[in-house]
Design a protein around this motif. Sequence first.
Motif, PDB file in Angstrom:
ATOM      1  N   ARG A 117       0.813  -1.221   0.000  1.00 49.07           N
ATOM      2  CA  ARG A 117       0.000   0.000   0.000  1.00 49.07           C
ATOM      3  C   ARG A 117       0.848   1.274   0.000  1.00 49.07           C
ATOM      4  N   CYS A 118       2.066   1.153   0.488  1.00 49.69           N
ATOM      5  CA  CYS A 118       2.946   2.318   0.569  1.00 49.69           C
ATOM      6  C   CYS A 118       3.368   2.824  -0.803  1.00 49.69           C
ATOM      7  N   LEU A 119       3.103   2.049  -1.854  1.00 51.28           N
ATOM      8  CA  LEU A 119       3.497   2.459  -3.203  1.00 51.28           C
ATOM      9  C   LEU A 119       2.706   3.657  -3.705  1.00 51.28           C
ATOM     10  N   VAL A 120       1.483   3.855  -3.190  1.00 46.57           N
ATOM     11  CA  VAL A 120       0.581   4.876  -3.728  1.00 46.57           C
ATOM     12  C   VAL A 120      -0.084   5.635  -2.588  1.00 46.57           C
ATOM     13  N   SER A 121      -0.146   6.958  -2.714  1.00 50.40           N
ATOM     14  CA  SER A 121      -0.819   7.760  -1.687  1.00 50.40           C
ATOM     15  C   SER A 121      -1.893   8.679  -2.255  1.00 50.40           C
ATOM     16  N   THR A 122      -1.964   8.796  -3.590  1.00 59.19           N
ATOM     17  CA  THR A 122      -2.960   9.665  -4.207  1.00 59.19           C
ATOM     18  C   THR A 122      -3.592   8.959  -5.402  1.00 59.19           C
ATOM     19  N   ASN A 123      -4.656   9.529  -5.941  1.00 61.09           N
ATOM     20  CA  ASN A 123      -5.248   8.979  -7.162  1.00 61.09           C
ATOM     21  C   ASN A 123      -4.302   9.228  -8.335  1.00 61.09           C
ATOM     22  N   ILE A 124      -4.042   8.182  -9.116  1.00 62.92           N
ATOM     23  CA  ILE A 124      -3.201   8.308 -10.311  1.00 62.92           C
ATOM     24  C   ILE A 124      -4.007   7.800 -11.505  1.00 62.92           C
ATOM     25  N   TYR A 125      -4.231   8.672 -12.469  1.00 56.96           N
ATOM     26  CA  TYR A 125      -5.041   8.352 -13.646  1.00 56.96           C
ATOM     27  C   TYR A 125      -4.217   8.509 -14.915  1.00 56.96           C
ATOM     28  N   PRO A 126      -4.535   7.739 -15.951  1.00 56.69           N
ATOM     29  CA  PRO A 126      -3.908   7.973 -17.255  1.00 56.69           C
ATOM     30  C   PRO A 126      -4.592   9.133 -17.970  1.00 56.69           C
ATOM     31  N   VAL A 127      -3.970   9.632 -19.010  1.00 55.54           N
ATOM     32  CA  VAL A 127      -4.629  10.590 -19.890  1.00 55.54           C
ATOM     33  C   VAL A 127      -5.636   9.801 -20.732  1.00 55.54           C
ATOM     34  N   PRO A 128      -6.910  10.179 -20.709  1.00 56.57           N
ATOM     35  CA  PRO A 128      -7.901   9.390 -21.462  1.00 56.57           C
ATOM     36  C   PRO A 128      -7.636   9.428 -22.962  1.00 56.57           C
ATOM     37  N   ASP A 129      -7.770   8.277 -23.599  1.00 57.33           N
ATOM     38  CA  ASP A 129      -7.608   8.162 -25.044  1.00 57.33           C
ATOM     39  C   ASP A 129      -8.943   8.501 -25.697  1.00 57.33           C
ATOM     40  N   PRO A 130      -9.022   9.563 -26.507  1.00 58.41           N
ATOM     41  CA  PRO A 130     -10.301   9.978 -27.095  1.00 58.41           C
ATOM     42  C   PRO A 130     -10.916   8.946 -28.031  1.00 58.41           C
ATOM     43  N   ARG A 131     -10.119   7.940 -28.444  1.00 60.88           N
ATOM     44  CA  ARG A 131     -10.660   6.903 -29.328  1.00 60.88           C
ATOM     45  C   ARG A 131     -11.521   5.904 -28.577  1.00 60.88           C
ATOM     46  N   PHE A 132     -11.369   5.836 -27.257  1.00 54.24           N
ATOM     47  CA  PHE A 132     -12.043   4.814 -26.461  1.00 54.24           C
ATOM     48  C   PHE A 132     -13.020   5.467 -25.487  1.00 54.24           C
ATOM     49  N   PRO A 133     -14.063   4.740 -25.110  1.00 56.33           N
ATOM     50  CA  PRO A 133     -15.124   5.363 -24.300  1.00 56.33           C
ATOM     51  C   PRO A 133     -14.850   5.455 -22.811  1.00 56.33           C
ATOM     52  N   PHE A 134     -13.874   4.682 -22.280  1.00 58.32           N
ATOM     53  CA  PHE A 134     -13.659   4.682 -20.840  1.00 58.32           C
ATOM     54  C   PHE A 134     -12.270   5.209 -20.501  1.00 58.32           C
ATOM     55  N   LEU A 135     -12.064   5.543 -19.221  1.00 52.37           N
ATOM     56  CA  LEU A 135     -10.856   6.251 -18.803  1.00 52.37           C
ATOM     57  C   LEU A 135      -9.595   5.396 -18.839  1.00 52.37           C
ATOM     58  N   GLY A 136      -9.721   4.107 -18.611  1.00 51.37           N
ATOM     59  CA  GLY A 136      -8.540   3.256 -18.469  1.00 51.37           C
ATOM     60  C   GLY A 136      -8.235   2.985 -17.004  1.00 51.37           C
ATOM     61  N   VAL A 137      -7.376   2.010 -16.750  1.00 48.88           N
ATOM     62  CA  VAL A 137      -7.104   1.600 -15.374  1.00 48.88           C
ATOM     63  C   VAL A 137      -6.315   2.681 -14.635  1.00 48.88           C
ATOM     64  N   HIS A 138      -6.598   2.797 -13.341  1.00 45.45           N
ATOM     65  CA  HIS A 138      -5.942   3.823 -12.532  1.00 45.45           C
ATOM     66  C   HIS A 138      -5.833   3.351 -11.081  1.00 45.45           C
ATOM     67  N   PHE A 139      -5.130   4.105 -10.283  1.00 47.98           N
ATOM     68  CA  PHE A 139      -4.941   3.803  -8.866  1.00 47.98           C
ATOM     69  C   PHE A 139      -5.913   4.657  -8.038  1.00 47.98           C
ATOM     70  N   THR A 140      -6.624   4.014  -7.135  1.00 51.09           N
ATOM     71  CA  THR A 140      -7.579   4.734  -6.290  1.00 51.09           C
ATOM     72  C   THR A 140      -7.423   4.306  -4.836  1.00 51.09           C
ATOM     73  N   PRO A 141      -6.863   5.151  -3.983  1.00 51.72           N
ATOM     74  CA  PRO A 141      -6.869   4.844  -2.544  1.00 51.72           C
ATOM     75  C   PRO A 141      -8.296   4.897  -2.002  1.00 51.72           C
ATOM     76  N   ARG A 142      -8.556   4.122  -0.951  1.00 57.86           N
ATOM     77  CA  ARG A 142      -9.869   4.086  -0.313  1.00 57.86           C
ATOM     78  C   ARG A 142      -9.755   4.602   1.119  1.00 57.86           C
ATOM     79  N   VAL A 143     -10.888   5.047   1.666  1.00 55.26           N
ATOM     80  CA  VAL A 143     -10.849   5.611   3.016  1.00 55.26           C
ATOM     81  C   VAL A 143     -10.465   4.571   4.070  1.00 55.26           C
TER      82      VAL A 143
END
Length: 439
Positions: free
Chosen positions: A269-295
């Motif tokens: 868990r120490c690898l990530v402390s914030t949300n990390i998102y890719p730049v969305p590809d306009p050719r595809f409808p969804f954002l792509g995989v990303h990192f999401t910390p939870r409460v």
Amino acid sequence: MAFNKSHFLKLGSSLSLAKMSTDSCGVYDLIVIGGGIVGCATAREMKCRHPELKIAIVEKENALAKHQTGHNSGVIHAGIYYKPGSIKAKLCVEGLKLSYDYLCEKNICHKKIGKLIVAQNCDQVRLLHELYERGLQNNCPEIKLVEKDCLSTYEPNCKGEKAIWSPWTGIVDWGLVCKHFAEDFQKMGGDIFLNFEAIGFAETIESKGNCDLTPICVYSKQNKYLNAKYVLTCAGLHSDRLAVMTGCGLSPRIVPFRGEYLLLKDDKRCLVSTNIYPVPDPRFPFLGVHFTPRVNGDIWLGPNAVLALAREGYSWRDVNIQDCLEMAKFPGLYKLCFKYIAPGLNEAVKSIFYQLSVKECAKFIPSLTPKDVKRGPSGVRAQAVDNDGNLVDDFVFDTGSGALGQRVLHCRNAPSPGATSSMAIAKYISDKLKTDFKF
């Protein structure tokens, strides 16, 4: 009409069981169908504005927030992605501020941990700048561009060429927020019925007392019914079905897409402390995989996006024949699949071989390996699709036909960031109810 006490929701020891209000008509002013976050937020908003109105929420499950509200990533979005001028963009930014005020007022656990949207190459840097300009047009608070050599200031383990930093992005348990909305509503005198699956509407033939309108009877699968002057549906995964019952058109239809998450193992868990998102590809409808910390301290990776075989299909084993037949008859689905056949197959493969999703995530956190993750939870997104196979990206509201249908307002599409926007959506719908139904 008989109701067992178990059909009422009791939200806390300080609250007594809700009792159905009675007057000369024995009719609710408004029934809200759907106990997710949009339905509960709107019922609460209407009760705040009109404490004298008799309002009820009906929910088909035995608890609130059982589906999209309780199965999302828990992100509080800042409104960067959405088309400037759209209802979605406006309500997200408004809802962001309303949400933080409410979370602080109610002392609901949340964290304003921020988000990085990270570009990995020159083409993505160009798209990142366009996204940044969009965020500025949407009045997203305090976003800024981060150069490559400054990335580690925001996330020590993250690598990339450039990023957008959104400090107002946060995390919360939206299911818990929904229950707080419901508790507020109930304290103001609203009624909540669980185990009430609405399956039809009809005008009553007779009614006692002198009523201005012939009541609408809302029938349930459990052979129960309630009467109301007006109805609002916020039924998420089943929104199109209820709309059709009152004479609305078939389009847009709801097509369920399952999003499957991976979990970082506890010692990683120490690898990530914030949300990390890719730049969305306009050719595809969804954002792509990303990192999401939870409460609760978990770190989610994902989601992918695969066509679900049931509207409430949280795994490949969940198959509903009726849902599948409806999808098979819908021409918009075939057109959608034709447009995105390659990425669609790729998403299905990632569902089976999760190591491919880990490989994508490792572009941002290079030290990440498949051994660091395990399979996690999943959710189902109610994706509205039109007859031409286009994903409907903005909020959609509809009313039916005829004397009955014109007194039923349908929220047919409230996609992400529906939870973040919920309090703003509630105000928007309440304004619409005032205009359309003279509340």
